[in-house]
Enzyme design. Structure first.
Site, mmCIF file in Angstrom:
data_model
loop_
_atom_site.group_PDB
_atom_site.id
_atom_site.type_symbol
_atom_site.label_atom_id
_atom_site.label_comp_id
_atom_site.label_asym_id
_atom_site.label_seq_id
_atom_site.Cartn_x
_atom_site.Cartn_y
_atom_site.Cartn_z
ATOM 1 N N ASP A 15 0.842 -1.208 0.000
ATOM 2 C CA ASP A 15 0.000 0.000 0.000
ATOM 3 C C ASP A 15 0.873 1.252 0.000
ATOM 4 O O ASP A 15 1.975 1.245 0.541
ATOM 5 C CB ASP A 15 -0.895 -0.024 1.252
ATOM 6 C CG ASP A 15 -2.056 0.953 1.142
ATOM 7 O OD1 ASP A 15 -2.287 1.509 0.052
ATOM 8 O OD2 ASP A 15 -2.726 1.164 2.170
ATOM 9 N N ARG A 28 -0.081 9.050 -10.366
ATOM 10 C CA ARG A 28 -0.263 7.825 -9.573
ATOM 11 C C ARG A 28 0.394 6.615 -10.230
ATOM 12 O O ARG A 28 0.978 5.765 -9.560
ATOM 13 C CB ARG A 28 -1.761 7.531 -9.388
ATOM 14 C CG ARG A 28 -2.465 8.456 -8.421
ATOM 15 C CD ARG A 28 -3.948 8.075 -8.306
ATOM 16 N NE ARG A 28 -4.119 6.720 -7.785
ATOM 17 C CZ ARG A 28 -4.034 6.398 -6.491
ATOM 18 N NH1 ARG A 28 -3.825 7.340 -5.583
ATOM 19 N NH2 ARG A 28 -4.194 5.154 -6.099
ATOM 20 N N HIS A 32 2.799 3.293 -9.051
ATOM 21 C CA HIS A 32 2.618 1.855 -9.292
ATOM 22 C C HIS A 32 3.848 1.273 -10.005
ATOM 23 O O HIS A 32 4.258 0.154 -9.721
ATOM 24 C CB HIS A 32 1.361 1.606 -10.133
ATOM 25 C CG HIS A 32 0.083 1.950 -9.416
ATOM 26 N ND1 HIS A 32 -0.170 1.568 -8.118
ATOM 27 C CD2 HIS A 32 -1.019 2.655 -9.819
ATOM 28 C CE1 HIS A 32 -1.368 2.014 -7.749
ATOM 29 N NE2 HIS A 32 -1.896 2.680 -8.761
ATOM 30 N N ASN A 63 -10.531 -3.268 -6.624
ATOM 31 C CA ASN A 63 -9.699 -2.341 -7.416
ATOM 32 C C ASN A 63 -10.255 -2.037 -8.809
ATOM 33 O O ASN A 63 -9.851 -1.074 -9.458
ATOM 34 C CB ASN A 63 -8.258 -2.858 -7.546
ATOM 35 C CG ASN A 63 -7.433 -2.687 -6.288
ATOM 36 O OD1 ASN A 63 -6.485 -3.436 -6.042
ATOM 37 N ND2 ASN A 63 -7.763 -1.695 -5.464
ATOM 38 N N ARG A 189 -5.355 -1.959 8.326
ATOM 39 C CA ARG A 189 -6.545 -2.745 7.964
ATOM 40 C C ARG A 189 -6.096 -4.001 7.237
ATOM 41 O O ARG A 189 -5.045 -4.018 6.604
ATOM 42 C CB ARG A 189 -7.419 -1.959 6.967
ATOM 43 C CG ARG A 189 -8.148 -0.782 7.507
ATOM 44 C CD ARG A 189 -9.034 -0.207 6.402
ATOM 45 N NE ARG A 189 -8.259 0.332 5.305
ATOM 46 C CZ ARG A 189 -7.661 1.526 5.307
ATOM 47 N NH1 ARG A 189 -7.765 2.301 6.364
ATOM 48 N NH2 ARG A 189 -6.965 1.941 4.256
HETATM 49 C C1 FPP Z 1 -1.887 0.182 -3.338
HETATM 50 O O1 FPP Z 1 -1.433 1.489 -3.508
HETATM 51 C C2 FPP Z 1 -1.403 -0.692 -4.383
HETATM 52 C C3 FPP Z 1 -2.199 -1.274 -5.331
HETATM 53 C C4 FPP Z 1 -3.635 -1.091 -5.397
HETATM 54 C C5 FPP Z 1 -1.669 -2.144 -6.368
HETATM 55 C C6 FPP Z 1 -0.371 -2.819 -6.096
HETATM 56 C C7 FPP Z 1 0.385 -2.820 -7.357
HETATM 57 C C8 FPP Z 1 1.731 -2.771 -7.488
HETATM 58 C C9 FPP Z 1 2.623 -2.831 -6.344
HETATM 59 C C10 FPP Z 1 2.398 -2.626 -8.812
HETATM 60 C C11 FPP Z 1 2.150 -3.703 -9.792
HETATM 61 C C12 FPP Z 1 2.263 -5.069 -9.241
HETATM 62 C C13 FPP Z 1 2.910 -6.082 -9.848
HETATM 63 C C14 FPP Z 1 2.871 -7.450 -9.267
HETATM 64 C C15 FPP Z 1 3.668 -5.889 -11.091
HETATM 65 P P1 FPP Z 1 -2.514 2.662 -3.587
HETATM 66 O O2 FPP Z 1 -2.624 3.041 -5.017
HETATM 67 O O3 FPP Z 1 -3.800 2.240 -2.963
HETATM 68 O O4 FPP Z 1 -1.800 3.754 -2.749
HETATM 69 P P2 FPP Z 1 -2.487 4.943 -1.945
HETATM 70 O O5 FPP Z 1 -3.322 4.325 -0.854
HETATM 71 O O6 FPP Z 1 -1.322 5.702 -1.417
HETATM 72 O O7 FPP Z 1 -3.305 5.741 -2.932
#
Ligand code: FPP
Length: 248
Positions: A15, A28, A32, A63, A189
Site C-alpha cells: 500500500d 499515480r 505503481h 480495485n 486494515r
Molecule cells: C496500493 O497502492 C497498491 C495497489 C492497489 C496495487 C499494487 C500494485 C503494485 C505494487 C504494482 C504492480 C504489481 C505487480 C505485481 C507488477 P494505492 O494506489 O492504494 O496507494 P495509496 O493508498 O497511497 O493511494
C-alpha cells in the site's frame, strides 16, 4: 544471513503507491511503476532471507472501481512484470501461483499467467503467490460453493468437514497459511486479504510506502516476527520453547 524463527509464509498488503507519487509530484501510475520495482526487490529479499512462500496483494476485487486508466495501467504493469520476470522465476526456481478469480482478468493476462504457472509448476521449494482479482469473501464464497457441490454429489460428508478440508478448497489450498502479514504505508486494515488463512498470523505494520520498501524493511519485519511469541490460544507456560506450530 538466515535467522532463527523464520516465517515460512509472508503475505504483504502493498500500500502507498498513490501517496508516494503524490509526495514526489508524480502521476499515480508512476507510483505503481515504482511499486513494481519494489515487488522485484521484495522477491529477492524473501529468497535471500530464506522465506519460502511470499504472497503479494497486487489487485483486489474492489480495485476494478478505480479510474479506468489506472486499472489499464496496472494490467499493463502486470503484463510487463510477468514477461520480464518469468526468466527470473525459472532461474531462481520459484513457482508462481495465482490466487483470485482468474477468469475475470483480461484474456491476455490470463494467458501470461497460465504460461508462467505451467513453466514453474515443478519448483517445490519457493512459491510466489500473486493475489489478483482477489478478495477473501469471494474466495470463501467460491470455496463454500465447491464444498456444497461436493456434498451434493456425495464426494464429501458435511460431518467430516474441518478446517483442514475446508482450506483445500481455498485458492491458497496448496500453500501453508501465512505466518506473517505485512501492510505498508502506516494503514492498519486487513482489506479483505487472506482473512481466514491469517487467523494466527503475526501482523507487521510498516510506515514505509510500498515503492520505498526494500530488503532492510523486510528484515525489520522478520526481526519483529522472530521476537514475537505465537501462542495459538495457549498460555506462555504451556508452550514448548522454540516450537513453531502450524495451525492447531
Ligand atoms: C496500493 O497502492 C497498491 C495497489 C492497489 C496495487 C499494487 C500494485 C503494485 C505494487 C504494482 C504492480 C504489481 C505487480 C505485481 C507488477 P494505492 O494506489 O492504494 O496507494 P495509496 O493508498 O497511497 O493511494
Amino acid at each position: 544471513m538466515i535467522q532463527k524463527n523464520l516465517p515460512q509464509h509472508v503475505a504483504i498488503i502493498m500500500d502507498g503507491n498513490g501517496r508516494w507519487a503524490k509526495q514526489h509530484g508524480l502521476p499515480r501510475i508512476e507510483g505503481h511503476r515504482r511499486g513494481a520495482e519494489a515487488v522485484k526487490r521484495c522477491l529477492k529479499a524473501a529468497q535471500a532471507n530464506g522465506v519460502t512462500h511470499l504472497t503479494l496483494y497486487a489487485f483486489s476485487v474492489e480495485n476494478w472501481n478505480r479510474p479506468q486508466d489506472e486499472v489499464d495501467a496496472l494490467m499493463n504493469l502486470l503484463d510487463r512484470f510477468l514477461r520480464e520476470q518469468l526468466p527470473e522465476l525459472m532461474k531462481r526456481q520459484i513457482r508462481l501461483r495465482v490466487i483470485g478469480r482468474y477468469r475475470e482478468l483480461p484474456e491476455s493476462i490470463q494467458a501470461r499467467l497460465r504460461e508462467a504457472e505451467a513453466a514453474t509448476q515443478h519448483f517445490e521449494v519457493y512459491t510466489l503467490g500473486l493475489a489478483l482479482n482477489y478478495g477473501s469473501r469471494t474466495e470463501i464464497v467460491d470455496a463454500a460453493r465447491a464444498i456444497a457441490e461436493a456434498a451434493r454429489i456425495g464426494d464429501l460428508d458435511p460431518a467430516d468437514l474441518d478446517y483442514g478440508t475446508l482450506r483445500e478448497y481455498l485458492y491458497t489450498g496448496e500453500m501453508p497459511d501465512p505466518d506473517l502479514v505485512i501492510r505498508t504505508s502506516g494503514e492498519s486494515r486487513l482489506s479483505n486479504f487472506l482473512l481466514l488463512q491469517s487467523a494466527y498470523a503475526e501482523i507487521y505494520l510498516s510506515r514505509v510506502l510500498w515503492p520505498d520498501f526494500d530488503e532492510a524493511e523486510f528484515k525489520n519485519a522478520l526481526s519483529e516476527y522472530a521476537s514475537r511469541e505465537r501462542r495459538y490460544g495457549k498460555t506462555a507456560e504451556q508452550l514448548v520453547p522454540s516450537t513453531n506450530l502450524t495451525h492447531p
